[in-house]
Scaffold this active site. Structure first.
Site, PDB file in Angstrom:
ATOM      1  N   GLY A 153      -7.514  -7.372  10.509  1.00 56.66           N
ATOM      2  CA  GLY A 153      -7.825  -6.008  10.124  1.00 56.66           C
ATOM      3  C   GLY A 153      -6.588  -5.267   9.660  1.00 56.66           C
ATOM      4  O   GLY A 153      -5.457  -5.696   9.909  1.00 56.66           O
ATOM      5  N   CYS A 154      -6.808  -4.161   8.977  1.00 54.43           N
ATOM      6  CA  CYS A 154      -5.704  -3.391   8.404  1.00 54.43           C
ATOM      7  C   CYS A 154      -4.855  -2.743   9.494  1.00 54.43           C
ATOM      8  O   CYS A 154      -3.622  -2.825   9.464  1.00 54.43           O
ATOM      9  CB  CYS A 154      -6.227  -2.358   7.429  1.00 54.43           C
ATOM     10  N   PHE A 155      -5.507  -2.094  10.468  1.00 58.41           N
ATOM     11  CA  PHE A 155      -4.744  -1.494  11.566  1.00 58.41           C
ATOM     12  C   PHE A 155      -4.019  -2.569  12.364  1.00 58.41           C
ATOM     13  O   PHE A 155      -2.881  -2.392  12.794  1.00 58.41           O
ATOM     14  CB  PHE A 155      -5.672  -0.723  12.508  1.00 58.41           C
ATOM     15  N   THR A 156      -4.701  -3.685  12.563  1.00 56.83           N
ATOM     16  CA  THR A 156      -4.149  -4.768  13.357  1.00 56.83           C
ATOM     17  C   THR A 156      -2.885  -5.330  12.720  1.00 56.83           C
ATOM     18  O   THR A 156      -1.858  -5.509  13.387  1.00 56.83           O
ATOM     19  CB  THR A 156      -5.185  -5.906  13.461  1.00 56.83           C
ATOM     20  N   THR A 158      -0.848  -3.981  10.570  1.00 56.22           N
ATOM     21  CA  THR A 158       0.235  -2.999  10.584  1.00 56.22           C
ATOM     22  C   THR A 158       0.836  -2.889  11.978  1.00 56.22           C
ATOM     23  O   THR A 158       2.061  -2.844  12.152  1.00 56.22           O
ATOM     24  CB  THR A 158      -0.309  -1.632  10.127  1.00 56.22           C
TER      25      THR A 158
END
Lengths: 350, 350, 350, 350
Positions: A153-156, A158
């Site tokens: 995932g994108c948050f993950t 980052t």
């Protein structure tokens, strides 16, 4: 055609993740996108819904037809919602294609965790087991050996790129970690929703899904692996009035006194040779626009002697390193190519 | 003229804080702004630099002339930079005016702390001692008895209103507090700077002054008072691509298990009768636009049983509750008036 | 209750026009909003959908029930879509209420024109005839004598206030008029649509409905009346990545040589005593933010001797002078009150 | 090194035009940027002021030293302000370099016009005569034969590509042309100014330099050439709250009745084989984001039978086709290469 040339299909081409895969793959020297696929808009020219592709892609959207795609492609990207990917992945794998899935369906090894956080039945455990978790700079060696990647995932992405080296080295207390994340609105996709309605978001800043975001267990799964013991974190997401970009501001207690310079050095060694992670010098912190449109993840630090805490700032473009770019990076790894192929963009600034 | 009528002067009228005082005081039933003052633009019509005031204020900007202002005003607002206020405040107080200072010059009781964080010599200690710190909902009783108010900073107000009740009640460990704050760009004022240049900020999100922001000791001073012992915090500021609004997302370890409902109840009791603090129901968190243009501070909560932490979200309009609005609220208190006079705006939404 | 006090109901309270009426009427000295109405959300607290109204309005949304509203209100604002207003207006008029309609249903005197531009059957011609077109600064005298106002469109108001004096005076050729209009996104309302989806609009500028916008015949109807002969215009609308504000940039050929100063003088005389039109001095042009949140329409000019053309810049806040504010101004006129009552806001700047 | 390889220097590398040249040339197969030059920041790493270039360009900024640059480069781009370019161009030409100037210094053939609109003494007439005006799709053949290109302005390029075919064909009356142009803020450069201060521009829309913009005579020079007689136009510029993108909305009276389809056909023929102009189908108009980050100029049309006028919508990215991109396109032409080399980007969308 070069011997290295392969053909790619993109399922979910009318979402923002899909259309970003199209943009990036246009520059890839070894990949040709032979099929753009959308169950909802099949038969229409893709440029009808995305006029920026006028004269760039003039082909019609295909329907989701595994038999057809098998004949047209060697690899398939699934830019489909969770719940949908789990149905498609096995079919494409059986048909002999390499599969890179951008949904959350195969990220969590625990079916219970999936059920709890996604409120949906988990995928077939055997398939989950088979998927390699594609955080490229951490699990790149495993990616090289698989034909089935579950893209993070994108948050993950980052958050984990900012935390992993310090947790692995034991320099921070993993259970002290607090992640305060901020995302541009494109992360919410093209689906219509009041929470991405312009007048509600512009000139506004809001928090959402406190202590309930489905990327939490994904982050904790990797941190636990790095720490060698179960880790729980506090993870908060906010919506920023901008289209692209994620920043994770992360806080943790240092296990011993460390200087900014030591932290920088630890990270530079960890990411040595990996072009897409740029560790900033002590006292410098990245802003989201500094990675705009690219596959970079930039990281900066601040040690506070007064509190004994380390603050880590990590930024990505959520649609590139947080989705389509890392997916292509994983394809590169999986194919045995240089991981930067087709991804060597300079950030669009300003 | 009503017996209650008073006359106000605004020093620093061409800054964003000053011009917001003008906007708000236009609606005040008992206050007339008789002098708008700017040392840099004296003699010019204020509408020249601020055309939105066309036909609303047609007067010319006065120079900073204490003798003149003494004859024209009963109260003076100092919307001047730190270092300037310390020179002006004593002169106006000696001239018999009430003074409300919006700078940082009189906020820190410790001269050493001022010197360390502001990199500037502190004000006269006697004057610092005389100033009442105008966090209205906490120190309102003291404000009622003074003629000299030091108005809190925008980040400070937003953070402290969200933290004070829980710290005072001993429900959170004060030394566990982490404040992740986000501000619109107007907080940086009208002075030209690359960090408020449109193309650098738009579609961008950045952190700044990590572990070095001058509002840190101001926050710690009040938290230490509330906790009854010295408190240090981690405080981070970010710039959001929007003009107005501050959010502080705050994290702390609960000293005992508490529910969201208990926290809400604690805060509702603490702020009972104070109209400008709106405590949101459990599971609801405020967004910055929901207080746009008003003196509200809205607060929401999330308890995480997994980590034992409490997350607090607090929002204000940085130019109103974070500056001009709270200054007027303090004037109301100081004059013995209802604290909401002239401040009863409905947020501009959308 | 003051003898002048009246009670107002707002149908369509959950749209942006309705919620802006609520905001503005909170400040009106003579009007109390006694019923907020929404057929889709009846029974829910209005603050559920609009948390900025927390503790400001705690009442529940009413359903559209003419009998009920007749008992609770003296005047009704219809902030309903076209096609809906035409059904409701007659019922409320028959029930003896004053009606101010914000839709397009009663603006066009020609049923054929309505049908052509709105693609919908027109309202009852007798009712259309009865409605007074509420462009307050032009038709204020008629508004004073009616109980049924058709409030002008946002583009129309902005354009006509900028054009009317020059056309009426015969100083410009009415058939040479070109209107290039730009609007913030709130004009499109709260309904979900890809064309107000954040990621599609932010950092984007687009034109829409070229030569097909339904405000065209409304503009031409008034210009024809002013010119004393049929007028056709070119009218273009664009979407600006901002929430509030309209600018109309208008071009016309001068019938005789005129200076900027002469034009300014003509307009100042025409609008003498009308506080909401601010004619800017020669060489100064208004920006949309200079009227933000207020009922002002600001106008500036530029004569070009080389081409013999006059350029007129006119700005409003589309939700205030372009909708809710002018509706209240018309209520003031209709009630025989000062037209500025409850509308004396200073623009929120910055 | 390929025989085709050339070396480029960029004077004014710390401005937005210069840094965009760097971004684009990173992708050019035949060009290596060997010197980035800034008189104000010489000696510093370019990534100090532009952290997005971290690890992409690690070299230090050179001073403006013609002798040095002659040894390092074959072509020089002048991304310098007007008044500066005129001093540098002759020196670099004498030193045997090819010169592409992005300023306004060599665009106007008439020294008087330059003096009138730029309020500055014109460049040496012989040098002005020598410069080829680089509107690539119109004057590409001349560019192929020169070593000195004067690159057009951003507004000019956007306007002229939209107008040229219709004027050349005699389908519109050239003296009826009105150009209503809108630009993102990056067009104003990185220099600090209240008119690009974030809080003044965000959520605001303004017009500027009415009838006085220095691109006016540049537009008229080319239109006069196309029409075969002197043409004057009305040209208005507006500032849009976004970073990149220009739209010109243009109005003209048709000399004969024409359909949208006929206009589209005329333009498609005119631009046949020129990849960077995308003529949209009848009824479709481009938005600025649809060319974001690329060298495209997209054009759409609307004929209005009621008024006999044609509306033309033309969009570019002001920093690419409006500056750095067209400069590289001109380099490609001048070198005899395919004009699209190094410029084949897909727009960044959303």
């Amino acid at each position: 055609m070069n011997a290295k040339q392969i053909r790619a299909a993109i399922v979910g081409s009318t979402g923002y993740g899909g259309v970003e895969l199209i943009r990036l793959l246009e520059s890839h020297p070894y990949v040709t996108v032979t099929s753009v696929i959308s169950s909802s808009s099949a038969g229409a020219p893709i440029a009808d819904g995305y006029p920026h592709l006028t004269e760039i892609r003039t082909d019609l959207l295909d329907d989701v037809d595994v038999g057809l795609i098998r004949d047209k492609a060697d690899v398939v990207f699934l830019a489909t919602p969770h719940g949908v990917s789990m149905k498609l992945a096995s079919q494409f794998l059986e048909a002999g294609l390499k599969v890179i899935d951008l949904s959350g369906d195969f990220r969590l090894k625990s079916g219970d965790a999936y059920k709890q956080w996604y409120k949906h039945e988990p995928a077939d455990p055997a398939l989950v087991e088979r998927a390699v978790y594609g955080l490229s700079e951490v699990y790149g060696e495993q990616v090289k050996t698989t034909d089935f990647v579950s893209n993070p995932g994108c948050f993950t992405t980052t958050s984990l790129l900012g935390l992993y080296p310090a947790v692995k080295a034991g320099w921070i207390d993993p259970n002290s970690i607090i992640i305060d994340a901020k995302s541009g609105v494109s992360g919410a996709g093209r689906g219509l929703n009041l929470s991405s309605h312009y007048s509600e978001i512009n000139e506004n800043f809001k928090a959402y899904k406190l202590n309930r975001h489905q990327h939490t267990p994904e982050i904790e799964q990797v941190l636990s692996e790095a720490a060698g013991r179960p880790v729980v974190t506090t993870f908060t997401t906010h919506l920023v009035p901008m289209t692209r970009g994620i920043m994770a501001t992360m806080y943790a207690t240092l296990t011993e006194k460390r200087s900014d310079a030591e932290i920088v050095e630890l990270y530079r060694q960890f990411y040595e040779g990996r072009k897409f992670v740029r560790v900033r010098p002590a006292g410098h912190w990245p802003a989201t626009k500094e990675v705009y449109g690219t596959n970079y993840c930039d990281i900066g630090f601040s040690v506070d002697e007064r509190t004994g805490r380390l603050t880590i700032i990590s930024v990505t473009d959520n649609l590139v390193k947080g989705a389509a770019g890392q997916a292509i990076q994983n394809l590169n790894l999986l194919m045995g190519w240089d991981e930067t192929l087709g991804l060597q963009f300079t950030p669009v600034y300003p």
